[in-house]
Design a protein around this motif. Structure first.
Motif, PDB file in Angstrom:
ATOM      1  N   ARG A 117       1.115  -0.361   0.004  1.00  0.00           N
ATOM      2  CA  ARG A 117       0.031  -0.339  -0.010  1.00  0.00           C
ATOM      3  C   ARG A 117       1.067   1.402  -0.333  1.00  0.00           C
ATOM      4  NH1 ARG A 117      -5.316   1.878   1.105  1.00  0.00           N
ATOM      5  NH2 ARG A 117      -6.076   3.480   2.184  1.00  0.00           N
ATOM      6  N   GLY A 118       0.728   1.955  -0.801  1.00  0.00           N
ATOM      7  CA  GLY A 118       1.524   3.754  -0.796  1.00  0.00           C
ATOM      8  C   GLY A 118       0.435   4.504  -1.894  1.00  0.00           C
ATOM      9  N   ARG A 119       1.572   5.517  -2.219  1.00  0.00           N
ATOM     10  CA  ARG A 119       1.610   6.415  -3.196  1.00  0.00           C
ATOM     11  C   ARG A 119       2.883   6.519  -3.997  1.00  0.00           C
ATOM     12  NH1 ARG A 119       0.335  11.023   0.049  1.00  0.00           N
ATOM     13  NH2 ARG A 119      -2.463  10.482   0.382  1.00  0.00           N
ATOM     14  N   SER A 120       2.352   6.417  -5.352  1.00  0.00           N
ATOM     15  CA  SER A 120       3.343   7.182  -6.322  1.00  0.00           C
ATOM     16  C   SER A 120       2.809   9.301  -6.498  1.00  0.00           C
ATOM     17  CB  SER A 120       2.722   6.148  -7.473  1.00  0.00           C
ATOM     18  OG  SER A 120       3.493   4.791  -6.928  1.00  0.00           O
ATOM     19  N   GLN A 121       4.367   9.226  -6.584  1.00  0.00           N
ATOM     20  CA  GLN A 121       4.069  11.424  -7.192  1.00  0.00           C
ATOM     21  C   GLN A 121       4.564  11.251  -8.736  1.00  0.00           C
ATOM     22  OE1 GLN A 121       3.073  13.229  -4.582  1.00  0.00           O
ATOM     23  NE2 GLN A 121       3.152  15.103  -6.298  1.00  0.00           N
ATOM     24  N   PRO A 122       3.678  11.828  -9.560  1.00  0.00           N
ATOM     25  CA  PRO A 122       3.298  11.648 -10.443  1.00  0.00           C
ATOM     26  C   PRO A 122       4.462  12.762 -11.251  1.00  0.00           C
ATOM     27  CG  PRO A 122       1.054  11.867  -9.898  1.00  0.00           C
ATOM     28  CD  PRO A 122       1.991  11.684  -8.701  1.00  0.00           C
ATOM     29  N   MET A 123       5.794  12.862 -11.616  1.00  0.00           N
ATOM     30  CA  MET A 123       5.738  13.838 -12.358  1.00  0.00           C
ATOM     31  C   MET A 123       5.238  15.614 -12.497  1.00  0.00           C
ATOM     32  SD  MET A 123       8.886  12.509 -12.607  1.00  0.00           S
ATOM     33  CE  MET A 123      10.191  13.665 -13.301  1.00  0.00           C
ATOM     34  N   THR A 124       3.993  15.531 -12.917  1.00  0.00           N
ATOM     35  CA  THR A 124       3.414  16.456 -12.937  1.00  0.00           C
ATOM     36  C   THR A 124       3.381  17.571 -11.648  1.00  0.00           C
ATOM     37  OG1 THR A 124       0.903  16.043 -12.852  1.00  0.00           O
ATOM     38  CG2 THR A 124       2.354  15.731 -14.719  1.00  0.00           C
ATOM     39  N   GLY A 125       3.323  16.593  -9.934  1.00  0.00           N
ATOM     40  CA  GLY A 125       3.376  17.139  -8.964  1.00  0.00           C
ATOM     41  C   GLY A 125       1.898  17.367  -8.642  1.00  0.00           C
ATOM     42  N   ALA A 126       1.273  16.752  -9.479  1.00  0.00           N
ATOM     43  CA  ALA A 126      -0.252  16.546  -8.507  1.00  0.00           C
ATOM     44  C   ALA A 126      -0.196  15.709  -7.691  1.00  0.00           C
ATOM     45  CB  ALA A 126      -1.166  16.245  -9.520  1.00  0.00           C
ATOM     46  N   THR A 127      -1.349  15.185  -6.885  1.00  0.00           N
ATOM     47  CA  THR A 127      -0.833  13.972  -5.846  1.00  0.00           C
ATOM     48  C   THR A 127      -2.271  13.303  -5.709  1.00  0.00           C
ATOM     49  OG1 THR A 127      -0.686  16.105  -4.201  1.00  0.00           O
ATOM     50  CG2 THR A 127      -1.527  13.637  -3.429  1.00  0.00           C
ATOM     51  N   ALA A 128      -1.103  12.115  -5.726  1.00  0.00           N
ATOM     52  CA  ALA A 128      -1.418  10.662  -6.144  1.00  0.00           C
ATOM     53  C   ALA A 128      -2.382  10.555  -5.232  1.00  0.00           C
ATOM     54  CB  ALA A 128      -0.472   9.707  -6.523  1.00  0.00           C
ATOM     55  N   PRO A 129      -3.681   9.557  -5.604  1.00  0.00           N
ATOM     56  CA  PRO A 129      -4.254   8.887  -4.185  1.00  0.00           C
ATOM     57  C   PRO A 129      -3.154   7.021  -4.031  1.00  0.00           C
ATOM     58  CG  PRO A 129      -4.921   8.048  -6.498  1.00  0.00           C
ATOM     59  CD  PRO A 129      -4.421   8.856  -7.104  1.00  0.00           C
ATOM     60  N   VAL A 130      -4.197   7.527  -2.511  1.00  0.00           N
ATOM     61  CA  VAL A 130      -3.074   6.025  -1.862  1.00  0.00           C
ATOM     62  C   VAL A 130      -2.974   4.589  -3.171  1.00  0.00           C
ATOM     63  CG1 VAL A 130      -3.101   4.986   0.102  1.00  0.00           C
ATOM     64  CG2 VAL A 130      -2.794   7.557   0.201  1.00  0.00           C
ATOM     65  N   ALA A 131      -2.543   3.715  -3.197  1.00  0.00           N
ATOM     66  CA  ALA A 131      -3.382   2.709  -4.041  1.00  0.00           C
ATOM     67  C   ALA A 131      -3.074   1.240  -2.773  1.00  0.00           C
ATOM     68  CB  ALA A 131      -2.508   2.178  -5.181  1.00  0.00           C
ATOM     69  N   THR A 132      -3.961   0.525  -3.135  1.00  0.00           N
ATOM     70  CA  THR A 132      -2.735  -1.434  -2.884  1.00  0.00           C
ATOM     71  C   THR A 132      -3.115  -2.356  -3.533  1.00  0.00           C
ATOM     72  OG1 THR A 132      -4.155  -0.417  -0.909  1.00  0.00           O
ATOM     73  CG2 THR A 132      -4.149  -2.622  -1.166  1.00  0.00           C
ATOM     74  N   ASN A 324      12.010 -21.368 -16.163  1.00  0.00           N
ATOM     75  CA  ASN A 324      11.027 -21.252 -15.114  1.00  0.00           C
ATOM     76  C   ASN A 324       9.265 -20.300 -15.923  1.00  0.00           C
ATOM     77  OD1 ASN A 324      13.030 -20.649 -13.190  1.00  0.00           O
ATOM     78  ND2 ASN A 324      13.767 -19.947 -15.421  1.00  0.00           N
ATOM     79  N   GLY A 325       8.483 -20.180 -15.539  1.00  0.00           N
ATOM     80  CA  GLY A 325       7.309 -19.969 -15.291  1.00  0.00           C
ATOM     81  C   GLY A 325       6.715 -19.583 -14.569  1.00  0.00           C
ATOM     82  N   SER A 326       5.396 -18.901 -14.491  1.00  0.00           N
ATOM     83  CA  SER A 326       4.820 -18.000 -13.484  1.00  0.00           C
ATOM     84  C   SER A 326       3.450 -18.470 -13.591  1.00  0.00           C
ATOM     85  CB  SER A 326       5.285 -17.121 -12.356  1.00  0.00           C
ATOM     86  OG  SER A 326       5.233 -15.966 -13.884  1.00  0.00           O
ATOM     87  N   VAL A 327       2.721 -17.836 -12.545  1.00  0.00           N
ATOM     88  CA  VAL A 327       1.440 -17.663 -13.110  1.00  0.00           C
ATOM     89  C   VAL A 327       0.327 -16.553 -12.127  1.00  0.00           C
ATOM     90  CG1 VAL A 327       0.447 -20.270 -12.721  1.00  0.00           C
ATOM     91  CG2 VAL A 327      -1.083 -18.612 -13.851  1.00  0.00           C
ATOM     92  N   ALA A 328      -0.053 -15.894 -12.199  1.00  0.00           N
ATOM     93  CA  ALA A 328      -0.494 -14.791 -11.275  1.00  0.00           C
ATOM     94  C   ALA A 328      -1.692 -14.273 -11.277  1.00  0.00           C
ATOM     95  CB  ALA A 328       0.649 -13.626 -10.250  1.00  0.00           C
ATOM     96  N   ALA A 329      -2.161 -13.594  -9.957  1.00  0.00           N
ATOM     97  CA  ALA A 329      -3.246 -13.194 -10.098  1.00  0.00           C
ATOM     98  C   ALA A 329      -3.663 -12.040  -9.321  1.00  0.00           C
ATOM     99  CB  ALA A 329      -4.572 -13.781  -9.320  1.00  0.00           C
ATOM    100  N   ASN A 330      -3.096 -10.597  -9.561  1.00  0.00           N
ATOM    101  CA  ASN A 330      -3.934  -9.224  -9.189  1.00  0.00           C
ATOM    102  C   ASN A 330      -4.517  -7.974  -9.252  1.00  0.00           C
ATOM    103  OD1 ASN A 330      -0.303  -9.276  -9.720  1.00  0.00           O
ATOM    104  ND2 ASN A 330      -1.166 -10.216 -11.628  1.00  0.00           N
ATOM    105  N   ARG A 331      -4.681  -7.984  -7.554  1.00  0.00           N
ATOM    106  CA  ARG A 331      -5.762  -6.577  -7.660  1.00  0.00           C
ATOM    107  C   ARG A 331      -5.260  -5.388  -7.588  1.00  0.00           C
ATOM    108  NH1 ARG A 331     -11.206  -7.708  -4.597  1.00  0.00           N
ATOM    109  NH2 ARG A 331     -11.478  -8.793  -6.206  1.00  0.00           N
ATOM    110  N   PHE A 332      -5.287  -4.261  -8.014  1.00  0.00           N
ATOM    111  CA  PHE A 332      -4.875  -2.531  -8.052  1.00  0.00           C
ATOM    112  C   PHE A 332      -6.011  -1.923  -7.530  1.00  0.00           C
ATOM    113  CE2 PHE A 332      -4.340   1.411  -9.089  1.00  0.00           C
ATOM    114  CZ  PHE A 332      -2.533   1.773  -8.816  1.00  0.00           C
TER     115      PHE A 332
END
Length: 490
Positions: A117-132, A324-332
């Motif tokens: 869980r965290g926030r990524s600051q975009p280059m434009t300086g706008a405040t990004a929402p917190v994401a999980t 090698n191989g992998s399979v994953a389920a992701n949620r954003f």
């Protein structure tokens, strides 16, 4: 065709290396003799079939002695023996090594899950929402055993597992032989103690009579002194023999972990003699007899395992191919909005070529080759030692059989001679010196006869040990079948 060419070029080093891969060392022959050169137990060798016998099941040999106490002591000793426990532990270790070596041939599969869980600051300086971000998936990896190195490692582990099971039986045979020898030693000691005490009582009576005769003036004081000295010497010998029997009992206590009073009670209720030892049939061909030896079998398996180790070490010098191989389920989830997506991948199909390692892999291969040569030398030596042990046991059995009748006749003759000399002495027709000389000869003959019986029992036990104690290549150990067909011969 455009996709096939890169794969072909990638696999080209593997094909070239496979052509250069050396074969593991060949099997080793010990070349046992074609026949025995010692006489069989109780007879002369017969042309064409030296021992008139076949393979004998010795697993129940102790029950055939007709002495239940001996069987009980052997069972107790095997149950508490540290060498048997060590052999059992080595079976478990080698079984685990075999499982691990076999698993290395299969793909591995791991599960992985993560939440962040965290926030990524975009280059434009706008405040990004917190994401999980949540992720769960499976990952697999497989090293393709192109050159058979992992198969060789698995085969080596299997061979050592079979050898460990055979050594478990060998440890039990050693404990049984040691316990039986100690038991026979105690029984022989008890017989010698009875002879010594009877001799001491006889000399004490002679000393008493000589003292009375000296006091009455019919015998010289020097004669009475000789009688007293002879009685004291016999009493000392009986005391020493009793101490030896006590030491034998204490050794049995240490071997069996039974309480000393219990052993003494069992000994008192059991027949105080060396039981008639059951005979053993010997295979006419030494190679058949050696097939019953678990230590020889283990040495043979160690040679095959060392050969497989050479193949594994050689394979480590060549390219490795992994997949090698992998399979994953992701949620954003961000700003109340959830996004689900799945990912999978096959690859990379990776090829690694060892270019420079300072000679480590070559040194490992040389070391494996040296261990193979050592195992081969040990195997040949073990075969020669096994043949020697059987031959020596047969020689000792033949020797004791040839001497038994003479020893019996000598003991009976000296016994009769002493009885006659004793009668002459009591009637004043023989001197005390004559009597003591006859007594000394009789005692030596009695002791020699009992010692010969003990020596013959030991020779039978040695032959039991030399013949492998009834082990066969299908006998089961504590972990299941002791041996199976080898998965790969060198």
């Amino acid at each position: 065709m455009k996709n096939v060419r890169p794969i072909t070029f990638a696999l080209l080093p593997l094909l070239i290396s496979a052509c250069a891969l050396q074969s593991p060392p060949a099997a080793v022959s010990a070349s046992p003799p074609a026949q025995w050169f010692a006489p069989p137990p109780g007879g002369q060798p017969v042309a064409g079939l030296p021992h008139q016998g076949s393979l004998t099941d010795l697993t129940r040999w102790w029950e055939q002695q007709g002495d239940p106490l001996l069987v009980e002591l052997i069972s107790a000793a095997q149950a508490v023996s540290p060498s048997v426990a060590t052999a059992r532990s080595r079976i478990e270790q080698s079984r685990a090594s075999r499982v691990a070596a076999g698993a290395a041939l299969l793909p591995s599969l791991d599960a992985a899950a993560s939440v962040s869980r965290g926030r990524s600051q975009p280059m434009t300086g706008a405040t990004a929402p917190v994401a999980t971000t949540a992720q769960a998936g499976l990952q697999t990896a497989w090293e393709i055993d192109v050159f058979g190195g992992r198969r060789d490692a698995r085969n080596a582990a299997q061979l050592r597992y079979e050898g460990a099971q055979a050594l478990w039986h060998d440890a039990r045979v050693l404990v049984a032989a040691e316990t039986a020898n100690q038991y026979y030693s105690l029984r022989s000691c008890e017989q010698l103690l009875r002879v010594a005490r009877a001799d001491a009582a006889s000399r004490a009576e002679t000393g008493r009579l000589a003292q009375l005769s000296a006091e009455a003036g019919f015998t010289a004081p020097a004669t009475a002194a000789l009688a007293r000295a002879s009685a004291a010497d016999a009493n000392s010998r009986a005391t020493q023999q009793a101490a030896l029997c006590e030491l034998d009992i204490k050794t049995l206590v240490a071997l069996t972990a039974l309480q000393e009073p219990d052993i003494k009670s069992k000994l008192a209720s059991a027949p105080a003699r060396i039981a008639q030892v059951a005979t053993i049939s010997i295979a006419s061909v030494p190679a058949q007899a050696l097939a019953q030896r678990p230590d020889v079998f283990n040495a043979e398996r160690e040679v095959a395992a060392a050969s497989a180790d050479v193949g594994s070490a050689q394979a480590a010098r060549y390219p490795r191919l992994t997949l090698n191989g992998s399979v994953a389920a992701n949620r954003f989830r961000s700003a109340g909005v959830s996004t689900d997506f799945n990912t999978w991948s096959v690859g990379p199909l990776a090829l690694s070529l060892p270019l420079f390692d300072g000679g480590r892999r070559a040194a490992d291969a040389d070391a494996a080759q040296a261990r193979y040569e050592e195992a081969a030398a040990v195997y040949r030596g073990r075969v020669r030692q096994a043949v020697r042990e059987v031959e020596e046991a047969l020689v000792n059995l033949q020797s004791t059989a040839a001497r038994s009748e003479d020893a019996r006749v000598a003991a009976e003759g000296y016994r009769a001679s002493f009885a006659g000399t004793d009668a002459l002495y009591k009637n004043g027709l023989a001197s005390l010196v004559d009597l003591e000389d006859s007594r000394r000869t009789q005692l030596a003959a009695e002791t020699g006869l009992l010692s010969l019986q003990r020596e013959r029992a030991s020779a039978w036990v040695a032959l039991y040990r030399a013949m492998g104690g009834g082990w066969t290549r299908t006998l089961e150990g504590p972990g299941g079948p002791a041996v199976a067909t080898s998965t790969r011969q060198p």
